[in-house]
Motif scaffolding. Structure first.
Motif, PDB file in Angstrom:
ATOM      1  N   SER A 232       0.825  -1.212   0.000  1.00  0.00           N
ATOM      2  CA  SER A 232       0.000   0.000   0.000  1.00  0.00           C
ATOM      3  C   SER A 232       0.858   1.260   0.000  1.00  0.00           C
ATOM      4  CB  SER A 232      -0.945  -0.001   1.198  1.00  0.00           C
ATOM      5  OG  SER A 232      -0.238   0.112   2.418  1.00  0.00           O
ATOM      6  N   ALA A 233       1.974   1.241   0.726  1.00  0.00           N
ATOM      7  CA  ALA A 233       2.850   2.422   0.776  1.00  0.00           C
ATOM      8  C   ALA A 233       3.481   2.689  -0.589  1.00  0.00           C
ATOM      9  CB  ALA A 233       3.933   2.217   1.834  1.00  0.00           C
ATOM     10  N   VAL A 234       3.979   1.636  -1.238  1.00  0.00           N
ATOM     11  CA  VAL A 234       4.619   1.800  -2.547  1.00  0.00           C
ATOM     12  C   VAL A 234       3.583   2.185  -3.598  1.00  0.00           C
ATOM     13  CG1 VAL A 234       5.867   0.598  -4.390  1.00  0.00           C
ATOM     14  CG2 VAL A 234       6.519   0.246  -1.997  1.00  0.00           C
ATOM     15  N   SER A 235       2.408   1.572  -3.536  1.00  0.00           N
ATOM     16  CA  SER A 235       1.372   1.886  -4.509  1.00  0.00           C
ATOM     17  C   SER A 235       0.898   3.335  -4.376  1.00  0.00           C
ATOM     18  CB  SER A 235       0.189   0.934  -4.318  1.00  0.00           C
ATOM     19  OG  SER A 235      -0.835   1.216  -5.239  1.00  0.00           O
ATOM     20  N   PHE A 236       0.644   3.773  -3.156  1.00  0.00           N
ATOM     21  CA  PHE A 236       0.189   5.143  -2.927  1.00  0.00           C
ATOM     22  C   PHE A 236       1.192   6.163  -3.443  1.00  0.00           C
ATOM     23  CE2 PHE A 236       0.102   9.013  -0.377  1.00  0.00           C
ATOM     24  CZ  PHE A 236      -1.232   9.387  -0.470  1.00  0.00           C
ATOM     25  N   SER A 237       2.468   5.895  -3.242  1.00  0.00           N
ATOM     26  CA  SER A 237       3.486   6.883  -3.576  1.00  0.00           C
ATOM     27  C   SER A 237       3.935   6.832  -5.032  1.00  0.00           C
ATOM     28  CB  SER A 237       4.710   6.711  -2.656  1.00  0.00           C
ATOM     29  OG  SER A 237       5.244   5.398  -2.755  1.00  0.00           O
ATOM     30  N   ILE A 238       4.060   5.644  -5.609  1.00  0.00           N
ATOM     31  CA  ILE A 238       4.690   5.507  -6.925  1.00  0.00           C
ATOM     32  C   ILE A 238       3.694   5.361  -8.069  1.00  0.00           C
ATOM     33  CG2 ILE A 238       6.348   4.180  -8.283  1.00  0.00           C
ATOM     34  CD1 ILE A 238       7.582   5.731  -5.985  1.00  0.00           C
ATOM     35  N   SER A 239       2.569   4.668  -7.837  1.00  0.00           N
ATOM     36  CA  SER A 239       1.618   4.399  -8.935  1.00  0.00           C
ATOM     37  C   SER A 239       1.120   5.637  -9.676  1.00  0.00           C
ATOM     38  CB  SER A 239       0.416   3.612  -8.408  1.00  0.00           C
ATOM     39  OG  SER A 239       0.791   2.307  -8.049  1.00  0.00           O
ATOM     40  N   PRO A 240       0.943   6.807  -9.034  1.00  0.00           N
ATOM     41  CA  PRO A 240       0.385   7.964  -9.752  1.00  0.00           C
ATOM     42  C   PRO A 240       1.298   8.606 -10.787  1.00  0.00           C
ATOM     43  CG  PRO A 240      -0.033   8.134  -7.383  1.00  0.00           C
ATOM     44  CD  PRO A 240       0.955   7.037  -7.576  1.00  0.00           C
ATOM     45  N   MET A 325       8.924  -0.535  -8.289  1.00  0.00           N
ATOM     46  CA  MET A 325       7.499  -0.698  -7.990  1.00  0.00           C
ATOM     47  C   MET A 325       7.014  -2.097  -8.337  1.00  0.00           C
ATOM     48  SD  MET A 325       4.190   1.590  -9.134  1.00  0.00           S
ATOM     49  CE  MET A 325       4.403   1.365 -10.903  1.00  0.00           C
ATOM     50  N   PHE A 326       7.392  -2.597  -9.492  1.00  0.00           N
ATOM     51  CA  PHE A 326       6.860  -3.889  -9.905  1.00  0.00           C
ATOM     52  C   PHE A 326       7.642  -5.059  -9.318  1.00  0.00           C
ATOM     53  CE2 PHE A 326       5.056  -0.895 -12.856  1.00  0.00           C
ATOM     54  CZ  PHE A 326       3.726  -1.259 -12.771  1.00  0.00           C
ATOM     55  N   MET A 327       8.882  -4.854  -8.945  1.00  0.00           N
ATOM     56  CA  MET A 327       9.573  -5.897  -8.191  1.00  0.00           C
ATOM     57  C   MET A 327       8.913  -6.073  -6.823  1.00  0.00           C
ATOM     58  SD  MET A 327      11.898  -8.216  -7.891  1.00  0.00           S
ATOM     59  CE  MET A 327      13.327  -8.089  -8.958  1.00  0.00           C
ATOM     60  N   THR A 328       8.513  -4.961  -6.199  1.00  0.00           N
ATOM     61  CA  THR A 328       7.793  -5.059  -4.932  1.00  0.00           C
ATOM     62  C   THR A 328       6.500  -5.844  -5.109  1.00  0.00           C
ATOM     63  OG1 THR A 328       8.646  -2.889  -4.249  1.00  0.00           O
ATOM     64  CG2 THR A 328       6.776  -3.755  -3.022  1.00  0.00           C
ATOM     65  N   THR A 353      -4.860  -7.313  -4.307  1.00  0.00           N
ATOM     66  CA  THR A 353      -5.371  -6.341  -5.270  1.00  0.00           C
ATOM     67  C   THR A 353      -5.805  -5.057  -4.579  1.00  0.00           C
ATOM     68  OG1 THR A 353      -6.127  -8.137  -6.713  1.00  0.00           O
ATOM     69  CG2 THR A 353      -7.104  -5.964  -7.067  1.00  0.00           C
ATOM     70  N   MET A 354      -6.496  -5.186  -3.455  1.00  0.00           N
ATOM     71  CA  MET A 354      -6.989  -4.016  -2.731  1.00  0.00           C
ATOM     72  C   MET A 354      -5.844  -3.144  -2.244  1.00  0.00           C
ATOM     73  SD  MET A 354      -9.551  -3.846   0.588  1.00  0.00           S
ATOM     74  CE  MET A 354      -8.338  -4.379   1.784  1.00  0.00           C
ATOM     75  N   PHE A 355      -4.810  -3.766  -1.668  1.00  0.00           N
ATOM     76  CA  PHE A 355      -3.708  -2.996  -1.101  1.00  0.00           C
ATOM     77  C   PHE A 355      -2.751  -2.471  -2.174  1.00  0.00           C
ATOM     78  CE2 PHE A 355      -5.201  -4.834   2.779  1.00  0.00           C
ATOM     79  CZ  PHE A 355      -4.740  -4.009   3.788  1.00  0.00           C
ATOM     80  N   PHE A 356      -2.590  -3.191  -3.266  1.00  0.00           N
ATOM     81  CA  PHE A 356      -1.626  -2.765  -4.291  1.00  0.00           C
ATOM     82  C   PHE A 356      -2.279  -1.884  -5.352  1.00  0.00           C
ATOM     83  CE2 PHE A 356       1.455  -3.981  -7.864  1.00  0.00           C
ATOM     84  CZ  PHE A 356       2.417  -3.073  -7.440  1.00  0.00           C
ATOM     85  N   ILE A 357      -3.446  -2.285  -5.833  1.00  0.00           N
ATOM     86  CA  ILE A 357      -4.117  -1.526  -6.890  1.00  0.00           C
ATOM     87  C   ILE A 357      -5.175  -0.601  -6.314  1.00  0.00           C
ATOM     88  CG2 ILE A 357      -5.483  -1.713  -9.007  1.00  0.00           C
ATOM     89  CD1 ILE A 357      -4.155  -4.389  -9.537  1.00  0.00           C
ATOM     90  N   GLY A 358      -5.896  -1.072  -5.290  1.00  0.00           N
ATOM     91  CA  GLY A 358      -6.970  -0.274  -4.729  1.00  0.00           C
ATOM     92  C   GLY A 358      -6.502   0.988  -4.024  1.00  0.00           C
ATOM     93  N   VAL A 359      -5.294   0.943  -3.431  1.00  0.00           N
ATOM     94  CA  VAL A 359      -4.762   2.124  -2.757  1.00  0.00           C
ATOM     95  C   VAL A 359      -4.259   3.155  -3.767  1.00  0.00           C
ATOM     96  CG1 VAL A 359      -2.878   2.924  -1.258  1.00  0.00           C
ATOM     97  CG2 VAL A 359      -4.245   0.948  -0.594  1.00  0.00           C
ATOM     98  N   VAL A 382       8.300  14.137  -3.548  1.00  0.00           N
ATOM     99  CA  VAL A 382       7.627  13.749  -2.299  1.00  0.00           C
ATOM    100  C   VAL A 382       7.263  12.264  -2.344  1.00  0.00           C
ATOM    101  CG1 VAL A 382       5.530  14.062  -0.932  1.00  0.00           C
ATOM    102  CG2 VAL A 382       6.759  16.061  -1.790  1.00  0.00           C
ATOM    103  N   ALA A 383       6.727  11.815  -3.473  1.00  0.00           N
ATOM    104  CA  ALA A 383       6.348  10.406  -3.614  1.00  0.00           C
ATOM    105  C   ALA A 383       7.558   9.497  -3.462  1.00  0.00           C
ATOM    106  CB  ALA A 383       5.691  10.186  -4.977  1.00  0.00           C
ATOM    107  N   GLY A 384       8.675   9.896  -4.062  1.00  0.00           N
ATOM    108  CA  GLY A 384       9.887   9.097  -3.939  1.00  0.00           C
ATOM    109  C   GLY A 384      10.362   8.990  -2.504  1.00  0.00           C
ATOM    110  N   ALA A 385      10.256  10.075  -1.766  1.00  0.00           N
ATOM    111  CA  ALA A 385      10.685  10.069  -0.360  1.00  0.00           C
ATOM    112  C   ALA A 385       9.839   9.106   0.473  1.00  0.00           C
ATOM    113  CB  ALA A 385      10.602  11.481   0.211  1.00  0.00           C
TER     114      ALA A 385
END
Length: 426
Positions: A232-240, A325-328, A353-359, A382-385
């Protein structure tokens, strides 16, 4: 003639048939993803609206994926996939018609993005959980997961770049049309596959009881719980990154859709490297440390991209972001599917799915809003940090994570109970 060890899952005819059909479909999906964001930015000129489209396209995963998991453990996963993919094909066709007639509005675009998000919230956990039923040898499951990651990220490498050039040459309508047609390949493949390993019969319970049972099972295992929160942390920060990319390219590089495709393609290239490295591994052992390493690499890539003004420097930074991101995601996926009981597989993968994609949509919306106030470059930083800090925190608890994971591996027979714990850590 036997296939190379790194693609051994393709020796199963049913998985191979499905894999080929899925490859065609995923290419069309990534072509459409660029067109969708570009059309949103062209219609609105706003990073907030592109962030909203990203949010609507992914938000249903957060609310519906768990119910999809319950359904996937109760009905035919193959038939469920066929229904959902047919609906997604219809959605792409409607996009093509409306954009081709130049009558599409921001409201209609948002509604179609939401519809696709609802469909995908059922498709993703079902797709992730069907692999074990298509393989002749269950021991090939980790390789099948790595192959699926390679497929998704290989098409992510080619699709966005192709989409950028198609937009420049023919417009967004051609991308939507291509995606609508591409679904026929995977639908034909699913029609012809045979389920090799039917699920064991289980007691019928109320869906809410199934839902609660899946949650208790997932949260009761320390490694599962930690991986889900890390995802969830990686998805929230990096996916956007895809939401911010049009504004970044237009305002700070002075370029168009072609460069958007190149940068998103670089993310895909980094992700392909991660998938190949996983596919070459003989087993799941030793994967735990890569969760922390991957999050740190993703954070460094995003942070650096925020300050880069060179296209040639930005490309490898985006590759780092994609790799991390995708290795995680793929590493956690592989470990989870190795640990999980078959009768709970769809439910556990729905939480994945909920924690990785849903977040991710929370990140899309938040970072779209933040970019309006501090700019896309600083938002990338900020996302990288955030990802970097999350990776460091996971690394600090790696010894405890391995200890709990080892107990599960011993119970599964992956690690002998008498084995020296200093050798071949999970």
């Amino acid at each position: 003639m036997p296939l190379p060890h790194s693609i051994r899952a393709l020796e199963s005819p049913n998985f191979r048939r499905y894999y080929i059909g899925q490859a065609v479909s995923m290419l069309g999906t990534w072509v459409q993803s660029v067109a969708l964001m570009w059309l949103a930015y062209r219609l609105s000129g706003s990073t907030w609206f592109t962030g909203l489209i990203g949010f609507l396209n992914s938000a249903p995963h957060l609310f519906l994926a768990t119910f999809a998991g319950v359904l996937g453990d109760r009905v035919s996963r193959r038939k469920m996939l066929m229904v959902v993919l047919t609906l997604l094909s219809v959605q792409a066709a409607i996009l093509a018609i409306l954009s081709g007639l130049h009558i599409i509005t921001m409201g209609e675009l948002a509604a179609l993005a939401l519809f696709a998000g609802v469909c995908n919230s059922f498709e993703t956990p079902t797709r992730q959980s069907i692999f074990s039923q298509l393989l002749e040898r269950r021991e090939d499951l980790p390789n099948a997961i790595a192959m699926n990651s390679m497929l998704m990220n290989g098409t992510r490498l080619v699709g966005p770049s192709l989409g950028g050039f198609i937009i420049a040459a023919f417009g967004e309508t051609a991308c939507f049309t291509l995606n609508a047609v591409s679904y026929s390949a995977v639908l034909v493949a699913l029609f012809g596959v045979r389920i090799v390993h039917p699920r064991p019969k289980r007691e019928r319970k109320h869906p809410l009881r199934d839902l609660a049972e899946g949650w208790r099972y997932a949260m009761g295992l320390v490694p599962v719980r930690r991986m889900l929160f890390m995802l969830s942390a990686v998805s929230f920060s990096i996916s956007p990154y895809s939401t911010l990319m049009p504004a970044m390219v237009v305002k700070h590089f002075g370029a168009g859709a072609e460069l958007v495709g190149v940068f998103i393609g670089a993310v895909g290239f980094g992700a392909v490297i991660s998938a190949i490295s996983l596919a070459r591994r003989p087993s799941v052992r030793g994967l735990g440390k890569w969760i922390a390493i991957a999050a740190i690499v993703a954070g460094l890539g995003s942070f650096g991209f925020g300050f880069s003004r060179s296209i040639w420097l930005s490309i490898p930074l985006m590759m780092m972001t994609g790799f991390g991101m995708f290795m995680t995601g793929a590493t956690c996926n592989t470990i989870l599917q190795t640990m999980v009981d078959e009768e709970k597989r769809s439910r556990v993968m729905s939480y994945y799915t909920m924690f990785f994609i849903g977040v991710a949509p929370l990140g899309h919306y938040t970072q779209g809003w933040l970019a309006e106030h501090i700019g896309a470059p600083h938002t990338f930083a900020v996302a990288g940090a955030i990802s970097l800090a999350s990776g460091i925190a996971f690394a600090a608890q790696l010894s405890s994570f391995r200890s709990h994971l080892r107990l599960v591996y011993v119970s599964r027979g992956i690690i002998p109970a008498t084995e020296n714990t200093t050798m071949g850590n999970p």
